[in-house]
Motif scaffolding. Structure first.
Motif, PDB file in Angstrom:
ATOM      1  N   ARG A 182       0.807  -1.220   0.000  1.00  0.00           N
ATOM      2  CA  ARG A 182       0.000   0.000   0.000  1.00  0.00           C
ATOM      3  C   ARG A 182       0.838   1.267   0.000  1.00  0.00           C
ATOM      4  O   ARG A 182       0.358   2.336  -0.329  1.00  0.00           O
ATOM      5  CB  ARG A 182      -0.927   0.028   1.227  1.00  0.00           C
ATOM      6  CG  ARG A 182      -2.010  -1.026   1.206  1.00  0.00           C
ATOM      7  CD  ARG A 182      -2.932  -0.873   2.403  1.00  0.00           C
ATOM      8  NE  ARG A 182      -3.970  -1.900   2.398  1.00  0.00           N
ATOM      9  CZ  ARG A 182      -4.882  -2.042   3.351  1.00  0.00           C
ATOM     10  NH1 ARG A 182      -4.890  -1.188   4.377  1.00  0.00           N
ATOM     11  NH2 ARG A 182      -5.785  -2.998   3.282  1.00  0.00           N
ATOM     12  N   THR A 183       2.083   1.138   0.448  1.00  0.00           N
ATOM     13  CA  THR A 183       2.932   2.314   0.519  1.00  0.00           C
ATOM     14  C   THR A 183       4.258   2.054  -0.167  1.00  0.00           C
ATOM     15  O   THR A 183       4.797   0.955  -0.096  1.00  0.00           O
ATOM     16  CB  THR A 183       3.186   2.732   1.986  1.00  0.00           C
ATOM     17  OG1 THR A 183       4.071   3.853   2.002  1.00  0.00           O
ATOM     18  CG2 THR A 183       3.825   1.598   2.781  1.00  0.00           C
ATOM     19  N   GLY A 184       4.765   3.053  -0.844  1.00  0.00           N
ATOM     20  CA  GLY A 184       6.076   2.930  -1.484  1.00  0.00           C
ATOM     21  C   GLY A 184       7.194   3.400  -0.580  1.00  0.00           C
ATOM     22  O   GLY A 184       8.357   3.406  -0.964  1.00  0.00           O
ATOM     23  N   SER A 185       6.854   3.802   0.640  1.00  0.00           N
ATOM     24  CA  SER A 185       7.831   4.369   1.556  1.00  0.00           C
ATOM     25  C   SER A 185       8.358   3.318   2.523  1.00  0.00           C
ATOM     26  O   SER A 185       7.600   2.737   3.302  1.00  0.00           O
ATOM     27  CB  SER A 185       7.188   5.517   2.353  1.00  0.00           C
ATOM     28  OG  SER A 185       8.014   5.902   3.425  1.00  0.00           O
ATOM     29  N   GLY A 186       9.659   3.087   2.452  1.00  0.00           N
ATOM     30  CA  GLY A 186      10.280   2.161   3.385  1.00  0.00           C
ATOM     31  C   GLY A 186      10.203   2.655   4.817  1.00  0.00           C
ATOM     32  O   GLY A 186       9.993   1.872   5.750  1.00  0.00           O
ATOM     33  N   LEU A 187      10.351   3.976   5.015  1.00  0.00           N
ATOM     34  CA  LEU A 187      10.274   4.541   6.361  1.00  0.00           C
ATOM     35  C   LEU A 187       8.872   4.375   6.939  1.00  0.00           C
ATOM     36  O   LEU A 187       8.716   4.072   8.120  1.00  0.00           O
ATOM     37  CB  LEU A 187      10.657   6.021   6.327  1.00  0.00           C
ATOM     38  CG  LEU A 187      12.135   6.322   6.056  1.00  0.00           C
ATOM     39  CD1 LEU A 187      12.366   7.816   5.966  1.00  0.00           C
ATOM     40  CD2 LEU A 187      13.017   5.713   7.154  1.00  0.00           C
ATOM     41  N   ARG A 188       7.857   4.552   6.096  1.00  0.00           N
ATOM     42  CA  ARG A 188       6.477   4.388   6.555  1.00  0.00           C
ATOM     43  C   ARG A 188       6.230   2.944   6.993  1.00  0.00           C
ATOM     44  O   ARG A 188       5.554   2.681   7.988  1.00  0.00           O
ATOM     45  CB  ARG A 188       5.514   4.776   5.433  1.00  0.00           C
ATOM     46  CG  ARG A 188       4.034   4.596   5.776  1.00  0.00           C
ATOM     47  CD  ARG A 188       3.586   5.633   6.796  1.00  0.00           C
ATOM     48  NE  ARG A 188       2.224   5.404   7.241  1.00  0.00           N
ATOM     49  CZ  ARG A 188       1.881   4.590   8.246  1.00  0.00           C
ATOM     50  NH1 ARG A 188       2.809   3.903   8.908  1.00  0.00           N
ATOM     51  NH2 ARG A 188       0.623   4.458   8.602  1.00  0.00           N
ATOM     52  N   LEU A 189       6.794   2.001   6.236  1.00  0.00           N
ATOM     53  CA  LEU A 189       6.627   0.589   6.561  1.00  0.00           C
ATOM     54  C   LEU A 189       7.330   0.241   7.865  1.00  0.00           C
ATOM     55  O   LEU A 189       6.783  -0.490   8.706  1.00  0.00           O
ATOM     56  CB  LEU A 189       7.162  -0.278   5.425  1.00  0.00           C
ATOM     57  CG  LEU A 189       6.947  -1.793   5.575  1.00  0.00           C
ATOM     58  CD1 LEU A 189       5.474  -2.130   5.675  1.00  0.00           C
ATOM     59  CD2 LEU A 189       7.586  -2.527   4.407  1.00  0.00           C
ATOM     60  N   ILE A 190       8.521   0.765   8.058  1.00  0.00           N
ATOM     61  CA  ILE A 190       9.268   0.515   9.293  1.00  0.00           C
ATOM     62  C   ILE A 190       8.519   1.089  10.494  1.00  0.00           C
ATOM     63  O   ILE A 190       8.428   0.460  11.552  1.00  0.00           O
ATOM     64  CB  ILE A 190      10.691   1.082   9.198  1.00  0.00           C
ATOM     65  CG1 ILE A 190      11.497   0.263   8.173  1.00  0.00           C
ATOM     66  CG2 ILE A 190      11.381   1.064  10.557  1.00  0.00           C
ATOM     67  CD1 ILE A 190      12.834   0.859   7.820  1.00  0.00           C
ATOM     68  N   LEU A 191       7.959   2.309  10.329  1.00  0.00           N
ATOM     69  CA  LEU A 191       7.175   2.919  11.399  1.00  0.00           C
ATOM     70  C   LEU A 191       5.978   2.018  11.756  1.00  0.00           C
ATOM     71  O   LEU A 191       5.688   1.813  12.936  1.00  0.00           O
ATOM     72  CB  LEU A 191       6.683   4.298  10.980  1.00  0.00           C
ATOM     73  CG  LEU A 191       5.765   5.013  11.975  1.00  0.00           C
ATOM     74  CD1 LEU A 191       6.526   5.318  13.265  1.00  0.00           C
ATOM     75  CD2 LEU A 191       5.193   6.306  11.370  1.00  0.00           C
ATOM     76  N   HIS A 192       5.335   1.502  10.738  1.00  0.00           N
ATOM     77  CA  HIS A 192       4.212   0.608  11.005  1.00  0.00           C
ATOM     78  C   HIS A 192       4.662  -0.655  11.730  1.00  0.00           C
ATOM     79  O   HIS A 192       4.016  -1.108  12.668  1.00  0.00           O
ATOM     80  CB  HIS A 192       3.502   0.213   9.698  1.00  0.00           C
ATOM     81  CG  HIS A 192       2.448  -0.820   9.898  1.00  0.00           C
ATOM     82  ND1 HIS A 192       1.233  -0.547  10.475  1.00  0.00           N
ATOM     83  CD2 HIS A 192       2.451  -2.157   9.652  1.00  0.00           C
ATOM     84  CE1 HIS A 192       0.513  -1.650  10.560  1.00  0.00           C
ATOM     85  NE2 HIS A 192       1.228  -2.642  10.082  1.00  0.00           N
ATOM     86  N   ALA A 193       5.785  -1.213  11.307  1.00  0.00           N
ATOM     87  CA  ALA A 193       6.295  -2.413  11.963  1.00  0.00           C
ATOM     88  C   ALA A 193       6.587  -2.168  13.439  1.00  0.00           C
ATOM     89  O   ALA A 193       6.299  -3.003  14.291  1.00  0.00           O
ATOM     90  CB  ALA A 193       7.556  -2.898  11.248  1.00  0.00           C
ATOM     91  N   LEU A 194       7.109  -1.002  13.739  1.00  0.00           N
ATOM     92  CA  LEU A 194       7.486  -0.681  15.108  1.00  0.00           C
ATOM     93  C   LEU A 194       6.281  -0.328  15.984  1.00  0.00           C
ATOM     94  O   LEU A 194       6.257  -0.671  17.175  1.00  0.00           O
ATOM     95  CB  LEU A 194       8.469   0.486  15.117  1.00  0.00           C
ATOM     96  CG  LEU A 194       9.873   0.197  14.567  1.00  0.00           C
ATOM     97  CD1 LEU A 194      10.660   1.488  14.438  1.00  0.00           C
ATOM     98  CD2 LEU A 194      10.605  -0.806  15.454  1.00  0.00           C
ATOM     99  N   THR A 195       5.294   0.350  15.397  1.00  0.00           N
ATOM    100  CA  THR A 195       4.220   0.915  16.211  1.00  0.00           C
ATOM    101  C   THR A 195       2.830   0.344  15.896  1.00  0.00           C
ATOM    102  O   THR A 195       1.905   0.501  16.694  1.00  0.00           O
ATOM    103  CB  THR A 195       4.150   2.437  16.034  1.00  0.00           C
ATOM    104  OG1 THR A 195       3.763   2.734  14.681  1.00  0.00           O
ATOM    105  CG2 THR A 195       5.494   3.079  16.326  1.00  0.00           C
ATOM    106  N   GLY A 196       2.666  -0.248  14.721  1.00  0.00           N
ATOM    107  CA  GLY A 196       1.358  -0.718  14.315  1.00  0.00           C
ATOM    108  C   GLY A 196       0.477   0.365  13.728  1.00  0.00           C
ATOM    109  O   GLY A 196      -0.663   0.125  13.325  1.00  0.00           O
TER     110      GLY A 196
END
Length: 197
Positions: A182-196
């Motif tokens: 859903r997102t092309g942003s690696g940083l956005r994905l990492i944030l989701h992994a860390l925080t949900g």
């Protein structure tokens, strides 16, 4: 397993967030899924691809000690000790078989494929976690998007409704997989992994 390195970074991130006791089985399901995608991608003759898929089905259904030697994914399957149910492996094979011989994927073909992959991977993972949440909607969404990205030239004008991500930490690997398409942003994905979030 070295085959994990063949998976894309978001998928490896999802595997890393899986609970340690089922991590190898989860990784294996995704590796088999990737192998089946390669069979479809590299098939010039649908009949040859069908024969390959039949070989995998027969290997899955065989007792561990009688499975063909020399295939790392089957060796890994033997080592999981039955953790992955045969029904999940059969659903995964059916998902990819359903697309064989199609120059263009119809909405019906994509819907069936996505449902079967959701059943094989997302439902199986949720069952391992003891979750009663229905993971089919996000599983279908993930399957649809990964298929679209992997085979853009075969996609017609098809759609798949989005679905909300699960909030439970135990299901974070599934939300990571879904967020990754859903997102092309690696940083956005990492944030989701860390925080949900």
């Amino acid at each position: 397993m070295n085959a994990v390195l063949d998976l894309d970074p978001p998928t490896r991130l999802a595997i890393a967030y899986a609970r340690s006791d089922i991590r190898s089985a989860f990784a294996l399901l995704l590796q088999i899924d990737n192998r089946f995608a390669d069979i479809l991608r590299n098939s010039r003759e649908p009949m040859i691809a069908q024969i390959k898929m039949a070989w995998w089905r027969e290997a899955f259904a065989s007792a561990a000690e009688t499975r063909p030697k020399g295939e790392p994914l089957l060796q890994a399957l033997n080592e999981t000790g039955g953790r992955i149910p045969l029904s999940a492996l059969e659903a995964l094979a059916s998902a990819w078989e359903h697309l064989l011989g199609h120059e263009q994927f119809s909405q019906e073909a994509i819907d069936t494929h996505s449902e079967l992959r959701a059943e094989a991977i997302f439902k199986t993972y949720a069952t391992w976690m003891g979750s009663m949440d229905d993971m089919h909607p996000i599983g279908r969404s993930w399957a649809f998007e990964t298929l679209r990205m992997g085979f853009p030239e075969r996609f017609a004008d098809c759609t798949m409704p989005s679905a909300p991500l699960p909030k439970a930490r135990a299901l974070r690997p599934l939300s990571i997989l879904t967020m990754s398409v859903r997102t092309g942003s690696g940083l956005r994905l990492i944030l989701h992994a860390l925080t949900g979030v």
